[in-house]
Design an enzyme around this catalytic site. Sequence first.
Site, PDB file in Angstrom:
ATOM      1  N   SER A 124       0.824  -1.212   0.000  1.00  0.00           N
ATOM      2  CA  SER A 124       0.000   0.000   0.000  1.00  0.00           C
ATOM      3  C   SER A 124       0.858   1.261   0.000  1.00  0.00           C
ATOM      4  CB  SER A 124      -0.928   0.001   1.228  1.00  0.00           C
ATOM      5  OG  SER A 124      -0.178  -0.149   2.415  1.00  0.00           O
ATOM      6  N   ASN A 133      -2.013  -2.519  12.962  1.00  0.00           N
ATOM      7  CA  ASN A 133      -3.475  -2.380  12.920  1.00  0.00           C
ATOM      8  C   ASN A 133      -3.958  -1.143  13.684  1.00  0.00           C
ATOM      9  OD1 ASN A 133      -3.291  -4.728  11.529  1.00  0.00           O
ATOM     10  ND2 ASN A 133      -4.227  -6.037  13.095  1.00  0.00           N
ATOM     11  N   THR A 154     -41.260  27.135  -8.475  1.00  0.00           N
ATOM     12  CA  THR A 154     -41.564  25.762  -8.062  1.00  0.00           C
ATOM     13  C   THR A 154     -41.839  25.042  -9.379  1.00  0.00           C
ATOM     14  OG1 THR A 154     -43.920  26.192  -7.831  1.00  0.00           O
ATOM     15  CG2 THR A 154     -42.602  26.445  -5.824  1.00  0.00           C
ATOM     16  N   HIS A 155     -41.446  23.798  -9.458  1.00  0.00           N
ATOM     17  CA  HIS A 155     -41.538  23.026 -10.713  1.00  0.00           C
ATOM     18  C   HIS A 155     -40.789  23.716 -11.856  1.00  0.00           C
ATOM     19  CE1 HIS A 155     -44.890  20.864  -8.685  1.00  0.00           C
ATOM     20  NE2 HIS A 155     -45.193  22.086  -8.243  1.00  0.00           N
ATOM     21  N   SER A 164     -15.479  27.083 -26.908  1.00  0.00           N
ATOM     22  CA  SER A 164     -15.629  25.888 -27.734  1.00  0.00           C
ATOM     23  C   SER A 164     -14.626  25.977 -28.862  1.00  0.00           C
ATOM     24  CB  SER A 164     -17.051  25.846 -28.290  1.00  0.00           C
ATOM     25  OG  SER A 164     -17.087  25.035 -29.439  1.00  0.00           O
ATOM     26  N   LYS A 185     -19.267  30.603 -27.993  1.00  0.00           N
ATOM     27  CA  LYS A 185     -19.581  29.908 -26.747  1.00  0.00           C
ATOM     28  C   LYS A 185     -18.748  30.350 -25.543  1.00  0.00           C
ATOM     29  CE  LYS A 185     -21.403  26.108 -26.512  1.00  0.00           C
ATOM     30  NZ  LYS A 185     -22.566  25.322 -26.280  1.00  0.00           N
ATOM     31  N   ASN A 197     -18.691  28.468 -21.965  1.00  0.00           N
ATOM     32  CA  ASN A 197     -19.288  27.330 -21.256  1.00  0.00           C
ATOM     33  C   ASN A 197     -19.004  27.380 -19.755  1.00  0.00           C
ATOM     34  OD1 ASN A 197     -20.271  26.221 -23.658  1.00  0.00           O
ATOM     35  ND2 ASN A 197     -18.331  25.178 -24.044  1.00  0.00           N
ATOM     36  N   GLU A 208     -20.299  22.871 -14.137  1.00  0.00           N
ATOM     37  CA  GLU A 208     -20.633  21.570 -14.743  1.00  0.00           C
ATOM     38  C   GLU A 208     -19.779  20.457 -14.152  1.00  0.00           C
ATOM     39  OE1 GLU A 208     -21.766  21.713 -19.254  1.00  0.00           O
ATOM     40  OE2 GLU A 208     -20.199  23.169 -18.901  1.00  0.00           O
ATOM     41  N   TYR A 215      -9.470  -6.587  12.645  1.00  0.00           N
ATOM     42  CA  TYR A 215      -8.876  -6.056  11.412  1.00  0.00           C
ATOM     43  C   TYR A 215      -8.852  -7.103  10.306  1.00  0.00           C
ATOM     44  CZ  TYR A 215      -5.546  -4.324   8.000  1.00  0.00           C
ATOM     45  OH  TYR A 215      -4.956  -3.937   6.829  1.00  0.00           O
ATOM     46  N   GLN A 226      -7.344  -2.153   3.920  1.00  0.00           N
ATOM     47  CA  GLN A 226      -6.318  -1.392   3.202  1.00  0.00           C
ATOM     48  C   GLN A 226      -6.954  -0.635   2.024  1.00  0.00           C
ATOM     49  OE1 GLN A 226      -2.238  -2.894   2.916  1.00  0.00           O
ATOM     50  NE2 GLN A 226      -2.544  -2.955   0.712  1.00  0.00           N
ATOM     51  N   LYS A 268      -8.284   3.535   1.829  1.00  0.00           N
ATOM     52  CA  LYS A 268      -7.535   4.783   1.684  1.00  0.00           C
ATOM     53  C   LYS A 268      -7.815   5.528   0.393  1.00  0.00           C
ATOM     54  CE  LYS A 268      -4.387   2.692   4.738  1.00  0.00           C
ATOM     55  NZ  LYS A 268      -5.361   1.564   4.823  1.00  0.00           N
TER      56      LYS A 268
HETATM   57  N1  ARG Z   1      -1.210  -1.363   5.099  1.00  0.00           N
HETATM   58  C1  ARG Z   1      -2.137  -1.865   6.038  1.00  0.00           C
HETATM   59  C2  ARG Z   1      -3.488  -1.166   5.893  1.00  0.00           C
HETATM   60  O1  ARG Z   1      -3.546  -0.199   5.263  1.00  0.00           O
HETATM   61  C3  ARG Z   1      -1.623  -1.654   7.418  1.00  0.00           C
HETATM   62  C4  ARG Z   1      -2.113  -2.639   8.424  1.00  0.00           C
HETATM   63  C5  ARG Z   1      -1.632  -3.967   8.058  1.00  0.00           C
HETATM   64  N2  ARG Z   1      -1.810  -4.920   9.096  1.00  0.00           N
HETATM   65  C6  ARG Z   1      -1.622  -6.219   8.887  1.00  0.00           C
HETATM   66  N3  ARG Z   1      -1.750  -6.996   9.900  1.00  0.00           N
HETATM   67  N4  ARG Z   1      -1.302  -6.716   7.720  1.00  0.00           N
HETATM   68  O2  ARG Z   1      -4.502  -1.615   6.385  1.00  0.00           O
END
Ligand code: ARG
Length: 497
Positions: free
Chosen positions: A60, A147, A192-193, A314, A320, A322, A327, A354, A359, A362
Amino acid sequence: MNANSSNLSHPKQNENSSDFSTDVSNLNHPEKNSSSPSQQMWGGRFSEATDSFVAAFTASVGFDQRFARHDIEGSIAHATMLGECDILTKSEVATIIDGLEQVLAEIELGEFNWSIELEDVHMNVESRLTDIIGAVGKKLHTGRSRNDQVATDIRLWLREETDNIIALLVRLQTGLLNLAEQHTDTIMPGFTHLQTAQPVSFGHHVMAWFEMLYRDTERLVDARRRINQLPLGSAALAGTTFPIDRTITAELLGFEGICQNSLDAVSDRDFAIEFTSAASILMMHLSRMSEEIILWMSAQFDFVQIPDRFCTGSSIMPQKKNPDVPELVRGKAARVFGQLMTLLSLMKSQPLAYNKDNQEDKEPLFDCVDTLTGSLLAFGDMLPNITPNKENMRAATMKGYATATDLADYLVRNGVAFRDAHEVVGNAVALGIKEGVDLSDLSLAQLQQFSAAIGTDVFEYLTLEGSLAARDHLGGTAPNQVKQAIARGRTRLEVFA
Ligand code: ARG
């Protein structure tokens, strides 16, 4: 809770660098990792090295390096607590903190060598710490797990981003108060509407946007309380055998509370779902404002102008201009709703405690924060700078018999029952349509043929100004009420400053 100006002018990018993403050649040709199992931080019980494809697939660090500063901040607090509780010596703690500060400096200078083999930000930082300070670096992880570490990092990071977003919301709302103040007497059709309904003050319309954003701000402030709780000390899932003191860590990191159950603390991401849910409601509001601006900018409405810097042209149609920014914000709402669904689906049915699934929390969260930050930066610049075309708004209000309700209310005040008044006005409107004129252009004699309760004073109530001024109660569109709403808005905003 203030956004520093560098944040304001340079929205944070997702630092998802290609250097750390999965290498396609690895994906296609899995082979054994060159490092031996014991070189991995957890390699003790393994008899062969991780497959290099698996290493890349499970890593990660490509995205969670965005937490580096918060990870180090958390580690410094953890080490300090270990020292206070005599689990590490004071000199070990001092060495560890010096080392961590050095690691942070390397990261901030862009000199840090991120390694995919070290999986994530946590192990990259810890490994570099040990390179720098030697074996004592290996003591940092005492009484902690990745964790509870990652749960802490996310919360520290999200708390900061929430504060930044709240500051951007306050900036946008301040801009709206200023805009509304200039236009308490500017008259536009209320719909309204999407059909002309009754005349309203443009300032009143802008204050409706303010109220939506105010509730969004309240929701984020409230979500922040649940983000701001300390997971650290939960270790892997059950707590730790060391005599830690979590109140010290919580205080050092500015958490307002401590997660009360270790299993829950390492596993739940409801605080992130709650944030994304508040973010989705906010984006829904921005999409509604966007839609109105887009409609109002069309040649058919021609109610407002937005500065050229928020528009593009455009490549084929030279005439134009825009409304790209509104948007795009309208479109980006879809993305944030999607990230909310991603996080809800990610958490659904996960058993305690956990799981590696988490993971995946994120990237959706990063994308949500970046989308929100960018949209609020754009809106904070654009929305307070729209210019209403007062003449066109007024002409449009005159077209739709917007004062029909005022005539009915007038009749009621003169003793006619509302349902009868409704009928009288319906007949008057029909005549207006036939003659191609507004109610206020009909003569007294023409009006009186429908009801004897109509007197010469009726015309005061048929003017647009009279119609607005008559709605003179809290929450109404009378300019004098809008002025008071703006003044209250300024005071109410102070609680977020
Ligand atoms: N990279 C992991 C995450 O984002 C960190 C925690 C990993 N813990 C584990 N026991 N593998 O969740």
